[in-house]
Design a protein around this motif. Structure first.
Motif, mmCIF file in Angstrom:
data_model
loop_
_atom_site.group_PDB
_atom_site.id
_atom_site.type_symbol
_atom_site.label_atom_id
_atom_site.label_comp_id
_atom_site.label_asym_id
_atom_site.label_seq_id
_atom_site.Cartn_x
_atom_site.Cartn_y
_atom_site.Cartn_z
ATOM 1 N N THR A 181 23.356 18.561 -1.520
ATOM 2 C CA THR A 181 23.193 19.357 -0.315
ATOM 3 C C THR A 181 22.635 18.490 0.803
ATOM 4 O O THR A 181 21.857 17.577 0.552
ATOM 5 C CB THR A 181 22.179 20.494 -0.603
ATOM 6 N N PHE A 182 23.014 18.812 2.036
ATOM 7 C CA PHE A 182 22.405 18.136 3.184
ATOM 8 C C PHE A 182 21.058 18.785 3.457
ATOM 9 O O PHE A 182 20.931 20.008 3.456
ATOM 10 C CB PHE A 182 23.279 18.277 4.443
ATOM 11 N N TYR A 183 20.031 17.963 3.665
ATOM 12 C CA TYR A 183 18.708 18.436 4.037
ATOM 13 C C TYR A 183 18.450 17.973 5.455
ATOM 14 O O TYR A 183 18.704 16.817 5.790
ATOM 15 C CB TYR A 183 17.637 17.880 3.085
ATOM 16 N N THR A 184 17.958 18.883 6.301
ATOM 17 C CA THR A 184 17.741 18.519 7.698
ATOM 18 C C THR A 184 16.554 17.564 7.823
ATOM 19 O O THR A 184 15.663 17.546 6.970
ATOM 20 C CB THR A 184 17.473 19.751 8.587
ATOM 21 N N LEU A 185 16.575 16.802 8.896
ATOM 22 C CA LEU A 185 15.469 15.880 9.157
ATOM 23 C C LEU A 185 14.179 16.668 9.348
ATOM 24 O O LEU A 185 13.106 16.235 8.922
ATOM 25 C CB LEU A 185 15.772 15.020 10.380
ATOM 26 N N LYS A 186 14.291 17.840 9.952
ATOM 27 C CA LYS A 186 13.119 18.684 10.178
ATOM 28 C C LYS A 186 12.503 19.112 8.842
ATOM 29 O O LYS A 186 11.281 19.095 8.677
ATOM 30 C CB LYS A 186 13.521 19.916 10.997
ATOM 31 N N GLU A 187 13.352 19.483 7.859
ATOM 32 C CA GLU A 187 12.845 19.863 6.527
ATOM 33 C C GLU A 187 12.111 18.701 5.879
ATOM 34 O O GLU A 187 11.036 18.870 5.304
ATOM 35 C CB GLU A 187 14.010 20.265 5.600
ATOM 36 N N LEU A 188 12.696 17.514 5.961
ATOM 37 C CA LEU A 188 12.082 16.336 5.348
ATOM 38 C C LEU A 188 10.780 15.966 6.037
ATOM 39 O O LEU A 188 9.822 15.557 5.382
ATOM 40 C CB LEU A 188 13.064 15.167 5.332
ATOM 41 N N GLU A 189 10.729 16.114 7.355
ATOM 42 C CA GLU A 189 9.481 15.849 8.093
ATOM 43 C C GLU A 189 8.389 16.805 7.632
ATOM 44 O O GLU A 189 7.255 16.398 7.412
ATOM 45 C CB GLU A 189 9.695 16.009 9.605
ATOM 46 N N LYS A 190 8.732 18.092 7.458
ATOM 47 C CA LYS A 190 7.753 19.091 7.006
ATOM 48 C C LYS A 190 7.233 18.761 5.607
ATOM 49 O O LYS A 190 6.126 19.131 5.253
ATOM 50 C CB LYS A 190 8.370 20.488 6.994
ATOM 51 N N GLN A 191 8.055 18.065 4.811
ATOM 52 C CA GLN A 191 7.658 17.703 3.449
ATOM 53 C C GLN A 191 6.913 16.370 3.419
ATOM 54 O O GLN A 191 6.617 15.849 2.354
ATOM 55 C CB GLN A 191 8.897 17.664 2.548
ATOM 56 N N GLU A 196 0.850 -1.184 0.000
ATOM 57 C CA GLU A 196 0.000 0.000 0.000
ATOM 58 C C GLU A 196 0.888 1.238 0.000
ATOM 59 O O GLU A 196 1.882 1.308 0.702
ATOM 60 C CB GLU A 196 -0.887 -0.004 1.253
ATOM 61 N N VAL A 197 0.533 2.224 -0.810
ATOM 62 C CA VAL A 197 1.333 3.431 -0.963
ATOM 63 C C VAL A 197 0.638 4.583 -0.256
ATOM 64 O O VAL A 197 -0.543 4.827 -0.477
ATOM 65 C CB VAL A 197 1.539 3.763 -2.457
ATOM 66 N N SER A 198 1.379 5.285 0.613
ATOM 67 C CA SER A 198 0.809 6.422 1.332
ATOM 68 C C SER A 198 0.581 7.579 0.362
ATOM 69 O O SER A 198 1.175 7.623 -0.712
ATOM 70 C CB SER A 198 1.751 6.858 2.450
ATOM 71 N N PRO A 199 -0.288 8.533 0.730
ATOM 72 C CA PRO A 199 -0.538 9.676 -0.150
ATOM 73 C C PRO A 199 0.732 10.451 -0.486
ATOM 74 O O PRO A 199 0.914 10.890 -1.608
ATOM 75 C CB PRO A 199 -1.516 10.540 0.653
ATOM 76 N N VAL A 200 1.628 10.611 0.504
ATOM 77 C CA VAL A 200 2.876 11.346 0.269
ATOM 78 C C VAL A 200 3.730 10.602 -0.750
ATOM 79 O O VAL A 200 4.264 11.191 -1.685
ATOM 80 C CB VAL A 200 3.661 11.551 1.590
ATOM 81 N N VAL A 201 3.862 9.291 -0.584
ATOM 82 C CA VAL A 201 4.649 8.479 -1.509
ATOM 83 C C VAL A 201 4.043 8.575 -2.911
ATOM 84 O O VAL A 201 4.756 8.751 -3.894
ATOM 85 C CB VAL A 201 4.730 7.009 -1.042
ATOM 86 N N GLY A 202 2.731 8.511 -3.006
ATOM 87 C CA GLY A 202 2.054 8.623 -4.299
ATOM 88 C C GLY A 202 2.346 9.949 -4.984
ATOM 89 O O GLY A 202 2.633 9.994 -6.175
ATOM 90 N N LYS A 203 2.306 11.054 -4.203
ATOM 91 C CA LYS A 203 2.601 12.374 -4.760
ATOM 92 C C LYS A 203 4.036 12.434 -5.271
ATOM 93 O O LYS A 203 4.303 12.957 -6.339
ATOM 94 C CB LYS A 203 2.407 13.474 -3.707
ATOM 95 N N VAL A 204 4.973 11.907 -4.473
ATOM 96 C CA VAL A 204 6.387 11.935 -4.864
ATOM 97 C C VAL A 204 6.602 11.121 -6.128
ATOM 98 O O VAL A 204 7.308 11.552 -7.041
ATOM 99 C CB VAL A 204 7.294 11.421 -3.721
ATOM 100 N N GLY A 221 11.913 8.645 14.694
ATOM 101 C CA GLY A 221 11.285 7.500 15.336
ATOM 102 C C GLY A 221 11.855 6.197 14.793
ATOM 103 O O GLY A 221 12.789 6.186 13.991
ATOM 104 N N ALA A 222 11.279 5.083 15.211
ATOM 105 C CA ALA A 222 11.796 3.763 14.821
ATOM 106 C C ALA A 222 11.712 3.527 13.315
ATOM 107 O O ALA A 222 12.668 3.066 12.686
ATOM 108 C CB ALA A 222 11.042 2.666 15.573
ATOM 109 N N THR A 223 10.571 3.868 12.721
ATOM 110 C CA THR A 223 10.390 3.646 11.279
ATOM 111 C C THR A 223 11.320 4.542 10.471
ATOM 112 O O THR A 223 12.000 4.089 9.555
ATOM 113 C CB THR A 223 8.930 3.910 10.861
ATOM 114 N N GLY A 224 11.363 5.820 10.819
ATOM 115 C CA GLY A 224 12.220 6.768 10.114
ATOM 116 C C GLY A 224 13.690 6.404 10.206
ATOM 117 O O GLY A 224 14.433 6.473 9.225
ATOM 118 N N THR A 225 14.102 5.980 11.396
ATOM 119 C CA THR A 225 15.491 5.578 11.596
ATOM 120 C C THR A 225 15.830 4.367 10.739
ATOM 121 O O THR A 225 16.903 4.296 10.137
ATOM 122 C CB THR A 225 15.752 5.269 13.091
ATOM 123 N N SER A 226 14.907 3.404 10.641
ATOM 124 C CA SER A 226 15.197 2.230 9.804
ATOM 125 C C SER A 226 15.230 2.582 8.321
ATOM 126 O O SER A 226 16.024 2.014 7.580
ATOM 127 C CB SER A 226 14.269 1.051 10.068
#
Length: 139
Positions: free
Chosen positions: A92-102, A3-11, A108-113
């Protein structure tokens, strides 16, 4: 299938277009160095140990790779358009905060993996600085 999340589908939809901004300008003699996404295939994903792979899904890994590739290409096109010395094609390095906002799960556990999996596969580099950061490896 997965199953593809809405964000993944948009990307995935946006990445399939890879932008007119990355196309050479009219009258331009040199084509820009547009990077093509180095997505992860099923065999690579399965080659990771369960402790590294954790809760991550193949579609989430590829969505992040596609997004980082798109950001990288936008940056190169911008630098080329405005003559901002793009001698270095390093990403370029993108911060984790920037990626979370996007809309990407990178904490968390999933993001870290997800991040560990991509790092182990040689797709990204993680910053050692406080606050963290992610950079697409281009070579």
């Amino acid at each position: 299938g997965e199953e593809v999340s809405p964000v993944v589908g948009k990307v995935l939809a946006l990445s399939s277009k890879i932008d007119a901004a990355s196309a050479p300008a009219e009258g331009s003699d040199a084509a820009p160095a547009t990077l093509l996404p180095a997505t992860v295939d099923e065999s690579e994903f399965q080659s990771l140990s369960n402790s590294v792979r954790g809760r991550s899904k193949l579609s989430s890994l590829n969505a992040l790779v596609l997004h980082l590739t798109s950001l990288h290409n936008h940056t190169l096109a911008y630098k080329k358009t405005y003559g901002l010395g793009s001698k270095s094609h390093a990403s370029t390095f993108y911060t984790l905060k920037e990626l979370e906002k996007q809309g990407f799960k990178v904490t968390g556990a999933t993001g870290t993996s997800i991040l560990r999996s991509l790092e182990n596969l040689g797709r990204i580099e993680l910053s050692k600085k406080e606050g963290g950061g992610v950079r697409l490896l281009t070579a």
